[in-house]
Design a protein around this motif. Structure first.
Motif, PDB file in Angstrom:
ATOM      1  N   LYS A  11      38.088  46.724  40.502  1.00  0.00           N
ATOM      2  CA  LYS A  11      38.388  45.290  40.595  1.00  0.00           C
ATOM      3  C   LYS A  11      37.185  44.446  40.205  1.00  0.00           C
ATOM      4  CE  LYS A  11      42.186  45.580  43.835  1.00  0.00           C
ATOM      5  NZ  LYS A  11      42.836  45.008  45.000  1.00  0.00           N
ATOM      6  N   SER A  67      32.327  39.509  41.592  1.00  0.00           N
ATOM      7  CA  SER A  67      33.407  39.313  42.566  1.00  0.00           C
ATOM      8  C   SER A  67      34.762  39.638  41.958  1.00  0.00           C
ATOM      9  CB  SER A  67      33.405  37.879  43.096  1.00  0.00           C
ATOM     10  OG  SER A  67      33.972  37.004  42.130  1.00  0.00           O
ATOM     11  N   GLY A  68      34.784  39.916  40.666  1.00  0.00           N
ATOM     12  CA  GLY A  68      36.062  40.237  40.018  1.00  0.00           C
ATOM     13  C   GLY A  68      36.946  39.021  39.835  1.00  0.00           C
ATOM     14  N   CYS A 102      35.840  35.499  45.732  1.00  0.00           N
ATOM     15  CA  CYS A 102      37.004  36.182  45.162  1.00  0.00           C
ATOM     16  C   CYS A 102      37.035  37.655  45.543  1.00  0.00           C
ATOM     17  CB  CYS A 102      37.004  36.087  43.638  1.00  0.00           C
ATOM     18  SG  CYS A 102      37.241  34.417  43.036  1.00  0.00           S
ATOM     19  N   THR A 103      35.842  38.217  45.761  1.00  0.00           N
ATOM     20  CA  THR A 103      35.773  39.654  45.991  1.00  0.00           C
ATOM     21  C   THR A 103      36.702  40.105  47.118  1.00  0.00           C
ATOM     22  OG1 THR A 103      34.254  41.498  46.228  1.00  0.00           O
ATOM     23  CG2 THR A 103      33.758  39.570  47.556  1.00  0.00           C
ATOM     24  N   LYS A 149      43.507  37.986  45.300  1.00  0.00           N
ATOM     25  CA  LYS A 149      42.760  38.403  44.110  1.00  0.00           C
ATOM     26  C   LYS A 149      43.645  39.058  43.053  1.00  0.00           C
ATOM     27  CE  LYS A 149      38.761  41.190  42.765  1.00  0.00           C
ATOM     28  NZ  LYS A 149      37.587  41.907  43.247  1.00  0.00           N
ATOM     29  N   PHE A 206      38.618  44.224  32.460  1.00  0.00           N
ATOM     30  CA  PHE A 206      38.701  44.274  33.916  1.00  0.00           C
ATOM     31  C   PHE A 206      38.956  45.719  34.318  1.00  0.00           C
ATOM     32  CE2 PHE A 206      40.790  43.462  38.083  1.00  0.00           C
ATOM     33  CZ  PHE A 206      39.764  42.698  38.637  1.00  0.00           C
ATOM     34  N   GLU A 213      44.406  37.923  34.080  1.00  0.00           N
ATOM     35  CA  GLU A 213      43.143  38.165  33.381  1.00  0.00           C
ATOM     36  C   GLU A 213      42.795  37.009  32.467  1.00  0.00           C
ATOM     37  OE1 GLU A 213      42.297  41.801  31.359  1.00  0.00           O
ATOM     38  OE2 GLU A 213      42.800  42.988  33.117  1.00  0.00           O
ATOM     39  N   VAL A 237      27.843  37.985  47.190  1.00  0.00           N
ATOM     40  CA  VAL A 237      28.918  38.159  46.217  1.00  0.00           C
ATOM     41  C   VAL A 237      29.870  36.982  46.391  1.00  0.00           C
ATOM     42  CG1 VAL A 237      30.741  39.710  45.403  1.00  0.00           C
ATOM     43  CG2 VAL A 237      28.698  40.644  46.479  1.00  0.00           C
ATOM     44  N   ALA A 238      30.506  36.549  45.296  1.00  0.00           N
ATOM     45  CA  ALA A 238      31.388  35.391  45.403  1.00  0.00           C
ATOM     46  C   ALA A 238      32.654  35.735  46.189  1.00  0.00           C
ATOM     47  CB  ALA A 238      31.738  34.861  44.026  1.00  0.00           C
TER      48      ALA A 238
END
Lengths: 664, 327
Positions: free
Chosen positions: A619, A598-599, B199-200, B205, A614, B210, B196-197
């Motif tokens: 993404k 999911s980035g 956040c995607t 986002k 990353f 990082e 997919v979680a």
């Protein structure tokens, strides 16, 4: 040997081998019962017990069974995977299967060696086997990756260990970066006068090697330099080296020392580090006459020009047209690529002031052994005279052994060198002063070549040996002497011995910043703080990080011959790796399932090896497989379970856990 | 050809899932057109006997919401299973145990004592507790038995599919219904949402750094929430990284952190453990004493990390036995 052919398959055909390991396993575990049990497990088509699975016939058994029974998975229950996982993976591969279709059960270290109840140990063995059988069916074929080895090497620390390793590798034609944080190489050995037991002059045997290291075409020598950052992996390390300013242009200075003579400080006023503060130096100086490189340096802490900017700079005048002095030099960083690293960062001596009852730092005539080394040294602050603080010669000297060694309150370990250097100092003091010398010891440890003979010699010279640990040192009333109170355990009496000088035989400790260094190079240390070798007997110079080796006292206290031997061994290990040209990396690495990521970036800072980045346009996160060491941290952290680790997939781990817990 | 028969039932739930069906708005008409609603106690006048009278497997699909915590709910769940070809666990409670599942932190006795005696607003001087049977002049009155443990639907009966969410997002319901009508269903056992979680597709986002380290976790009422910045970065316990997507980040769009109602992705076995592991990964503390300081800010960890999934977690329920290691 026995065969048990089972048959209840479930897609895979598993062969299970239970090793007796002589009586190591079979003495505590009913191996036959274990094999019979294994034969009943789903998927197991064959189960055997055998005396030594690691023997050639044992390995042949695996190969033969794969061919004859069409086995597709192999489980060996034997010793630790550290010892024989490679052996059995190899046998599995030779038998025609992917080597990662093999799984090992540690029946010895995890079971037979740690239990005495045979019935319970056998039951536990069954649980471990069940877990392995359940896990191994999920194993997938994996490929080992090859990476090439950069032939250049980094050696950290320019003491005798680093110098010897550097010369060995350089003589073998490899390019070596020798990095030393002090202004000169030579380390502690350069501070010694004579070496035990042969009484060779330390400088006479060391300085030729120092010079050779400096002039060798394959050695790049950087003093006043420290490793700041290490990235990468075996064969391909990227190292950032901080090079501190010397304020002298190294390519121009010829070491004529005219600047030192010309310094506005007519008297040396700064405590001299090389002589442990027993002498003084100027702000512009050379650490000792035979320093390598033979270059002066400026100490900005004491130099007037640095402090006020108003110095007459007579040093610059003296240097004249050579213009070697550069007050504007800045710290800079060099980035180098190397394939192997040898750590030879040495030791610190024990800080004697930590034992207050010996009076170091309180009574002026209490010295450490290293200070005495400087006093007896011809190039030392007293030009080789053993003198008290008031300039007189001592008529009696007491040497106290085991200061900061073999002591529950400081260090429990024996520092290995103190007995012998104390004998050496006793001999040198006697030779130079004809004083009475009293060595107070717990035991005399003289196990090396020529050591016992040396002890006898010093003994015959008239040095007094008192078996007992000194309890207290205090001023003798009415005199300038010091009293040592010691129980003489051979005479069964407490003695009080008055002496003019007390010498503390301080032990060896890990460098004060050893933990930082350890983290920087990603290696382990023992509880005492010394760097940890991969195996105490069979891999004494390797570490748990491939391509990083150890030499000298950073691994533990040792004398010069042992240090040199270890440095040679470390160089040989590094050379073996370099000459192999490439190394195979284990495939138990992690990877990200790109379409499922999911980035969220949770994994990125978790990686201790900076292997995760990353990818901005997608993404999503990505793992550099070559940098990944398979530690599994990111796998645990990934909130959506989108990171998979080879050989540690969830299904494998869960089935293994359930296998262990499926008793009753 | 007759239209496929469809049933809806609710067990231990708040009724929000029923609302979600109504939230289909005019699209509900298309559903009604395509199917024959054979059972829906909330909206239509069907009784248990009507279902009992059906042949086994007569209904094509039955949507069951709510956790199972009473004998009646268990009985009805089994009946629906018998009469329906497909059972779809509808909503978080049915899917993972949901909010009612948090009752697994206690037992029936403690629960009833709390609700009927200890709560300050209750006046119950005779300490009367609900009984399964009560004799009155008019005869016997009965109530279903309360289970000591709350279960998800699939802990009671085999479940074919799951529609996650509290309540399931309208889009997921529509996609599921059209997939059923077209016979284009994924493998049995699937959760009918993207794997997919969250956040995607999170609108925030890009604002997430990082290297995110949180030194103080906050609750939504304690701060002015920046509507553009990653909520985790603001110290809020957003479950987005752990939670399956499919809601178009509805809570985050509403400037509130995700609470994880869609549950974990298909690769995660225990939502709370994973959430805890993810949160521990970003806690800005490495020393033991400081770790406690950072994590102490998380009020009600079970209610935070296992809000919707305690019964289906590896923990399942609180160990209420005395001593060490008993279970």
């Amino acid at each position: 040997m026995s065969d048990l052919i089972g048959g209840n398959g479930c897609g895979v055909r598993i062969g299970v081998y239970v090793c007796h390991c002589g009586t190591n396993i079979a003495g505590t575990i009913d191996v036959r019962a274990l094999a019979e049990f294994a034969a009943t497990l789903p998927g197991v088509v064959l189960a055997r017990d055998y005396k030594y699975m690691c023997s050639d016939p044992g390995q042949e058994l695996i190969k033969k069974d794969i061919a004859e029974q069409n086995l597709t998975r192999i489980v060996v229950a034997a010793c630790s995977p550290c010892l024989h996982e490679k052996t059995f993976r190899h046998a599995t591969e030779e038998g025609g299967l992917n080597p990662f279709f093999f799984h090992m059960v540690n029946l010895r270290e995890h079971d037979s060696w740690v239990h005495t109840d045979k019935v319970a140990a056998t039951e536990k063995g069954k649980d471990l086997l069940r877990a392995a059988v359940r896990r191994v069916k999920h194993h997938k074929p994996l490929e080992r990756r090859q990476v090439s080895i950069n032939p250049d090497a980094l050696i950290v620390g320019g003491g005798i260990a680093g110098i010897h390793a550097a010369l060995t590798m350089a003589n073998a034609g490899k390019h070596v970066y020798l990095v030393e944080r002090e202004p000169t190489i030579g380390g502690h050995m350069a501070q010694f006068d004579k070496t035990f037991p042969t009484l060779d002059c330390a400088a006479c045997i060391l300085t030729p090697k120092m010079t050779a290291a400096k002039t060798h075409p394959n050695i790049t020598l950087w003093t006043l330099s420290e490793v700041e950052k290490v990235e990468g992996y075996v064969g391909n390390y990227k190292v950032s080296v901080k090079r501190k300013p010397r304020y002298i242009r190294e390519d121009v200075c010829v070491g004529c020392l005219e600047c030192v003579e010309a310094c506005v400080y007519k008297q040396a006023k700064v405590l001299d580090e090389f002589n442990l503060g027993l002498g003084k130096r100027r702000p512009i100086y050379i650490p000792f006459p035979q320093a390598v490189p033979q270059l002066v340096l400026i100490d900005p802490e004491s130099c007037i020009e640095f402090k006020s900017g108003t110095c007459k700079k007579t040093c610059v005048e003296a240097c004249a047209e050579r213009q070697a002095i550069d007050f504007k030099q800045q710290e800079r960083f060099e980035e180098i690529d190397v394939g192997t690293i040898i750590l030879a960062t040495g030791f610190d001596v024990f800080d004697a002031s930590r034992i207050p009852y010996y009076g170091y730092g309180t009574y002026p005539n209490v010295y450490t052994a290293l200070e005495l080394e400087r006093l007896v040294n011809a190039s030392g602050p007293t030009a080789g005279e053993v003198l008290l603080r008031d300039g007189t010669k001592p008529k009696s000297v007491g040497i106290i052994h085991c200061v900061g060694s073999r002591d529950d309150n400081t260090n429990k370990y024996c520092s290995r060198v103190c007995c012998m250097y104390s004998l050496k100092l006793a001999h040198l003091i006697k030779e130079k002063t004809d004083a009475e010398v009293y060595n107070c010891y717990i035991d005399i440890r003289a196990p090396g070549k020529g050591f016992e003979e040396f002890y006898n010699r010093v003994s015959e010279e008239g040095t007094h040996f008192i078996r007992g640990k000194v309890a207290d040192v205090f001023p003798t009333e009415g005199t300038n002497q010091l009293t040592m109170r010691v129980e003489d355990t051979l005479m069964s009496m407490v003695r009080q011995i008055s002496v003019d000088m007390v010498v503390l035989a301080v032990g060896l400790e890990a460098q004060s910043d050893a933990q930082d260094v350890r983290r920087r190079f990603n290696i382990s240390s023992s509880t005492e703080g010394f760097f940890l070798e991969r195996h105490p007997k069979l891999a004494p110079v390797s570490t748990f990080t491939d391509g990083v080796f150890l030499a000298g006292c950073c691994q533990g206290p040792k004398d010069i011959p042992d240090t040199v031997a270890q440095a040679g061994a470390a160089a040989a290990e590094a050379l073996a790796l370099i000459d192999a040209g490439a190394v195979e990396l284990e495939p138990n690495t992690a990877y990200i399932e790109e379409e499922l990521c999911s980035g969220c970036k949770t994994c990125i800072p978790m990686c201790p090896y900076s292997a995760i980045s990353f990818v901005a346009d997608k993404k999503k996160a990505a793992i550099n497989e070559v940098l990944c060491k398979g530690c599994g941290t990111c796998v645990a952290a990934c909130p959506s379970g989108s990171i998979v680790q080879n050989l540690f997939e969830d299904v494998e781990v869960f089935d293994e856990i359930e296998g262990v817990l499926a008793y009753a | 050809m007759s239209k496929p028969k469809v049933g809806f039932y609710w067990c231990a739930s708040c009724g929000g899932c029923e609302e979600a069906v109504v939230d289909l708005a005019e699209d509900v008409l298309k559903v009604v057109e395509a199917v024959d609603i054979a059972f829906w106690p909330v909206a239509l006048d069907f009784k248990r006997a009507d279902v009992a009278a059906m042949a086994d497997g007569e209904m094509a699909v039955c949507f069951v919401n709510g956790a199972v915590r009473t004998s009646e709910q268990e009985e009805m769940a089994r009946l629906m299973r018998l009469k329906s070809q497909l059972i779809i666990a509808f909503g978080s409670c049915s899917h993972m145990g949901g909010i009612p599942g948090l009752a697994n932190m206690t037992d029936c006795e403690t629960l009833l004592r709390r609700v009927y005696q200890e709560v300050p607003s209750v006046a119950n001087p005779d300490c009367i507790l609900p009984q399964e049977r009560c004799e009155v002049p008019q005869g016997s009155l009965t109530l279903p038995a309360l289970h000591d443990t709350v279960s998800s639907l699939d802990q009671m009966i085999p479940v074919d599919y799951y529609l996650p969410g509290c309540p399931p997002p309208v889009k997921l319901i529509k996609d599921a219904v059209s997939a059923i009508l077209q016979g284009a269903m994924p493998p049995k056992g699937s959760v009918l949402a993207p794997d997919v979680a969250m956040c995607t597709g999170c609108p925030r986002k890009d604002s997430k750094p990082e290297k995110l380290l949180v030194s103080a976790f906050k609750r939504p009422h304690e701060i002015q929430i920046d509507p553009a910045k990653c909520l985790l970065e603001q110290g809020l316990l957003c479950m987005g990284p752990v939670t399956r997507s499919g809601c178009d980040a509805a809570c985050v769009e509403g400037n509130m952190p995700c609470t994880g109602c869609l549950g974990p992705t298909g690769r995660v076995r225990d939502f709370g453990a994973k959430a805890l592991s993810a949160v521990a990964s970003i806690a800005d503390a490495t020393e033991e004493s400081k770790i406690a300081g950072v994590l102490d800010k998380i009020v009600d960890p079970v209610g935070t990390f296992y809000r919707y999934s305690l019964p289906t977690s590896i923990l399942h329920k609180r160990n209420r036995h005395e001593g060490n290691g008993a279970h």
